[in-house]
Design a protein around this motif. Structure first.
Motif, mmCIF file in Angstrom:
data_model
loop_
_atom_site.group_PDB
_atom_site.id
_atom_site.type_symbol
_atom_site.label_atom_id
_atom_site.label_comp_id
_atom_site.label_asym_id
_atom_site.label_seq_id
_atom_site.Cartn_x
_atom_site.Cartn_y
_atom_site.Cartn_z
ATOM 1 N N GLU A 13 25.792 -12.815 31.426
ATOM 2 C CA GLU A 13 25.339 -11.430 31.538
ATOM 3 C C GLU A 13 25.402 -10.712 30.195
ATOM 4 O O GLU A 13 24.467 -9.995 29.816
ATOM 5 C CB GLU A 13 26.193 -10.673 32.562
ATOM 6 C CG GLU A 13 25.998 -11.107 34.002
ATOM 7 C CD GLU A 13 26.941 -12.207 34.438
ATOM 8 O OE1 GLU A 13 27.040 -12.478 35.639
ATOM 9 O OE2 GLU A 13 27.595 -12.829 33.545
ATOM 10 N N ASP A 14 26.494 -10.904 29.479
ATOM 11 C CA ASP A 14 26.647 -10.210 28.205
ATOM 12 C C ASP A 14 25.718 -10.763 27.138
ATOM 13 O O ASP A 14 25.314 -10.042 26.222
ATOM 14 C CB ASP A 14 28.101 -10.282 27.742
ATOM 15 C CG ASP A 14 29.019 -9.444 28.619
ATOM 16 O OD1 ASP A 14 28.562 -8.403 29.116
ATOM 17 O OD2 ASP A 14 30.178 -9.836 28.813
ATOM 18 N N GLN A 15 25.357 -12.028 27.246
ATOM 19 C CA GLN A 15 24.371 -12.577 26.319
ATOM 20 C C GLN A 15 22.996 -11.949 26.561
ATOM 21 O O GLN A 15 22.241 -11.714 25.624
ATOM 22 C CB GLN A 15 24.311 -14.097 26.448
ATOM 23 C CG GLN A 15 25.550 -14.829 25.917
ATOM 24 C CD GLN A 15 25.793 -14.613 24.437
ATOM 25 O OE1 GLN A 15 26.617 -13.783 24.035
ATOM 26 N NE2 GLN A 15 25.075 -15.355 23.609
ATOM 27 N N VAL A 16 22.688 -11.678 27.822
ATOM 28 C CA VAL A 16 21.454 -10.954 28.140
ATOM 29 C C VAL A 16 21.479 -9.573 27.503
ATOM 30 O O VAL A 16 20.510 -9.134 26.862
ATOM 31 C CB VAL A 16 21.255 -10.845 29.663
ATOM 32 C CG1 VAL A 16 20.155 -9.830 30.005
ATOM 33 C CG2 VAL A 16 20.917 -12.198 30.260
ATOM 34 N N LEU A 17 22.583 -8.858 27.663
ATOM 35 C CA LEU A 17 22.695 -7.521 27.095
ATOM 36 C C LEU A 17 22.623 -7.556 25.567
ATOM 37 O O LEU A 17 21.995 -6.691 24.941
ATOM 38 C CB LEU A 17 24.001 -6.872 27.552
ATOM 39 C CG LEU A 17 24.037 -6.465 29.028
ATOM 40 C CD1 LEU A 17 25.468 -6.149 29.458
ATOM 41 C CD2 LEU A 17 23.125 -5.274 29.288
ATOM 42 N N THR A 18 23.255 -8.539 24.963
ATOM 43 C CA THR A 18 23.167 -8.685 23.510
ATOM 44 C C THR A 18 21.718 -8.852 23.078
ATOM 45 O O THR A 18 21.255 -8.204 22.128
ATOM 46 C CB THR A 18 24.001 -9.895 23.047
ATOM 47 O OG1 THR A 18 25.385 -9.646 23.301
ATOM 48 C CG2 THR A 18 23.815 -10.159 21.555
ATOM 49 N N ASP A 19 20.984 -9.717 23.774
ATOM 50 C CA ASP A 19 19.583 -9.930 23.430
ATOM 51 C C ASP A 19 18.771 -8.647 23.581
ATOM 52 O O ASP A 19 17.949 -8.318 22.713
ATOM 53 C CB ASP A 19 18.984 -11.027 24.318
ATOM 54 C CG ASP A 19 17.574 -11.401 23.899
ATOM 55 O OD1 ASP A 19 17.416 -12.261 23.014
ATOM 56 O OD2 ASP A 19 16.611 -10.817 24.449
ATOM 57 N N LEU A 20 19.001 -7.909 24.662
ATOM 58 C CA LEU A 20 18.267 -6.656 24.871
ATOM 59 C C LEU A 20 18.551 -5.658 23.748
ATOM 60 O O LEU A 20 17.637 -5.010 23.225
ATOM 61 C CB LEU A 20 18.646 -6.055 26.221
ATOM 62 C CG LEU A 20 17.997 -6.666 27.453
ATOM 63 C CD1 LEU A 20 18.679 -6.173 28.727
ATOM 64 C CD2 LEU A 20 16.498 -6.346 27.502
ATOM 65 N N ILE A 21 19.818 -5.526 23.398
ATOM 66 C CA ILE A 21 20.207 -4.579 22.359
ATOM 67 C C ILE A 21 19.570 -4.941 21.026
ATOM 68 O O ILE A 21 18.995 -4.094 20.327
ATOM 69 C CB ILE A 21 21.746 -4.511 22.248
ATOM 70 C CG1 ILE A 21 22.336 -3.804 23.488
ATOM 71 C CG2 ILE A 21 22.176 -3.806 20.965
ATOM 72 C CD1 ILE A 21 23.833 -3.959 23.620
ATOM 73 N N VAL A 22 19.659 -6.220 20.666
ATOM 74 C CA VAL A 22 19.119 -6.653 19.372
ATOM 75 C C VAL A 22 17.599 -6.654 19.395
ATOM 76 O O VAL A 22 16.947 -6.176 18.454
ATOM 77 C CB VAL A 22 19.665 -8.048 19.009
ATOM 78 C CG1 VAL A 22 19.046 -8.530 17.704
ATOM 79 C CG2 VAL A 22 21.183 -8.014 18.884
ATOM 80 N N ARG A 23 17.011 -7.180 20.458
ATOM 81 C CA ARG A 23 15.553 -7.297 20.546
ATOM 82 C C ARG A 23 14.869 -5.932 20.428
ATOM 83 O O ARG A 23 13.788 -5.808 19.841
ATOM 84 C CB ARG A 23 15.176 -7.964 21.863
ATOM 85 C CG ARG A 23 13.680 -8.194 22.076
ATOM 86 C CD ARG A 23 13.435 -8.934 23.393
ATOM 87 N NE ARG A 23 14.075 -10.231 23.366
ATOM 88 C CZ ARG A 23 13.555 -11.325 22.799
ATOM 89 N NH1 ARG A 23 12.362 -11.249 22.221
ATOM 90 N NH2 ARG A 23 14.198 -12.466 22.817
ATOM 91 N N HIS A 24 15.505 -4.921 21.026
ATOM 92 C CA HIS A 24 14.894 -3.586 21.044
ATOM 93 C C HIS A 24 15.484 -2.652 19.986
ATOM 94 O O HIS A 24 15.182 -1.451 19.981
ATOM 95 C CB HIS A 24 15.018 -2.984 22.439
ATOM 96 C CG HIS A 24 14.243 -3.758 23.472
ATOM 97 N ND1 HIS A 24 12.894 -3.594 23.673
ATOM 98 C CD2 HIS A 24 14.635 -4.738 24.335
ATOM 99 C CE1 HIS A 24 12.485 -4.417 24.632
ATOM 100 N NE2 HIS A 24 13.517 -5.121 25.043
ATOM 101 N N GLY A 25 16.310 -3.202 19.116
ATOM 102 C CA GLY A 25 16.839 -2.405 18.009
ATOM 103 C C GLY A 25 17.663 -1.214 18.455
ATOM 104 O O GLY A 25 17.622 -0.155 17.806
ATOM 105 N N LEU A 26 18.431 -1.375 19.538
ATOM 106 C CA LEU A 26 19.219 -0.257 20.057
ATOM 107 C C LEU A 26 20.489 -0.073 19.229
ATOM 108 O O LEU A 26 21.165 -1.050 18.888
ATOM 109 C CB LEU A 26 19.585 -0.505 21.524
ATOM 110 C CG LEU A 26 18.402 -0.721 22.468
ATOM 111 C CD1 LEU A 26 18.905 -0.965 23.886
ATOM 112 C CD2 LEU A 26 17.449 0.468 22.443
ATOM 113 N N PRO A 27 20.843 1.169 18.901
ATOM 114 C CA PRO A 27 22.034 1.430 18.085
ATOM 115 C C PRO A 27 23.320 1.348 18.918
ATOM 116 O O PRO A 27 24.035 2.336 19.130
ATOM 117 C CB PRO A 27 21.783 2.841 17.561
ATOM 118 C CG PRO A 27 20.958 3.499 18.627
ATOM 119 C CD PRO A 27 20.084 2.419 19.192
#
Length: 259
Positions: A45-59
């Motif tokens: 689950e946290d790997q998914v969240l990491t990908d979302l954060i990085v992929r979308h450039g979220l601060p």
């Protein structure tokens, strides 16, 4: 067979759940500029969240706990994840327990103290996980987790937005996701994951406290399997009160002021 082959399935409503999660993360980042972190356990689950954060450039910062008792596969995933997103400049904050506290605990209670009593197991979690987590969150007003309602009965009522015992906003952006959703995302976006998931470990903690589960067992049956089901939390996720004025299902994170 790999975890992707076993679990990844495209299910009805996935695109909507993904869009909702992304909006929750965007709103949370906007509401807590520079003061929000994903506390990743390096699980699926946290790997998914990491990908979302990085992929979308979220601060949103990304931090993890290196407890000193992780499986080698888990510890190795830190560097592998950073390498996967090197072009985006990902650097995972790593928090470790205080060496002196670990040494004293082991000296007084032994290497197998966690099996002796719930109190000793929770004391071990306190040293290896809760104290480093407190340092991770010290200057933060919000944190993101990978909690999902499907994970256990105890988490079945988790809100998408809550508060922890220090009043920080706790963003559980995947609450409505299924296990199939998690692996469908991992497969689709080639997200790096812990190879222990391929060995029937859906929930992975410290090595002495994690085992593979059998067919039909709950997701978290392999965590602290010698304890009563109601005791199966380390203390990181014991307070899940919905934040004031927020819906338990689709919270307006952006409406909350930074704390």
């Amino acid at each position: 067979m790999s975890a992707i082959g076993l679990y990844a399935r495209a299910t009805a409503g996935f695109d909507d759940r993904l869009a909702t999660t992304l909006q929750i993360l965007r709103d949370a980042a906007a509401a807590h500029p520079g003061r929000i972190v994903l506390a990743t356990s390096l699980g699926a689950e946290d790997q998914v969240l990491t990908d979302l954060i990085v992929r979308h450039g979220l601060p949103i910062a990304i931090g993890t706990l290196e407890t000193g008792a992780l499986h080698p596969q888990t510890a190795e995933l830190i560097g592998r994840t950073e390498a996967r997103y090197a072009d985006q400049g990902l650097k995972i904050e790593v928090y470790r327990p205080k060496t002196e506290a670990v040494i004293e605990f082991v000296r007084n209670n032994g290497e197998r103290a966690m099996y002796e009593s719930i109190d000793l197991r929770k004391a071990c979690c306190g040293i290896r996980k809760l104290e480093p987590l407190a340092r991770m969150l010290a200057e933060r007003s919000a944190w993101v987790t990978g909690l999902r309602r499907e994970q256990s009965d105890a988490r079945g009522v988790v809100a998408a937005l809550g508060t922890d015992d220090q009043g920080r906003v706790k963003v559980n952006a995947l609450v409505d996701w299924t296990w199939a959703d998690v692996w469908h995302y991992i497969s689709t976006f080639e997200v790096p994951y812990n190879p222990l998931h391929d060995e029937f470990m859906p929930s992975i903690g410290c090595a002495p406290c994690t085992r593979a589960i059998a067919v039909g067992e709950p997701f978290r049956a392999g965590r602290w399997w010698w304890e009563d089901e109601k005791a199966k939390e380390c203390g990181l996720h014991v307070s899940q009160a919905p934040a004031a004025g927020a819906s338990a299902d689709l919270p307006a994170v952006s409406a909350l002021p930074p704390r």
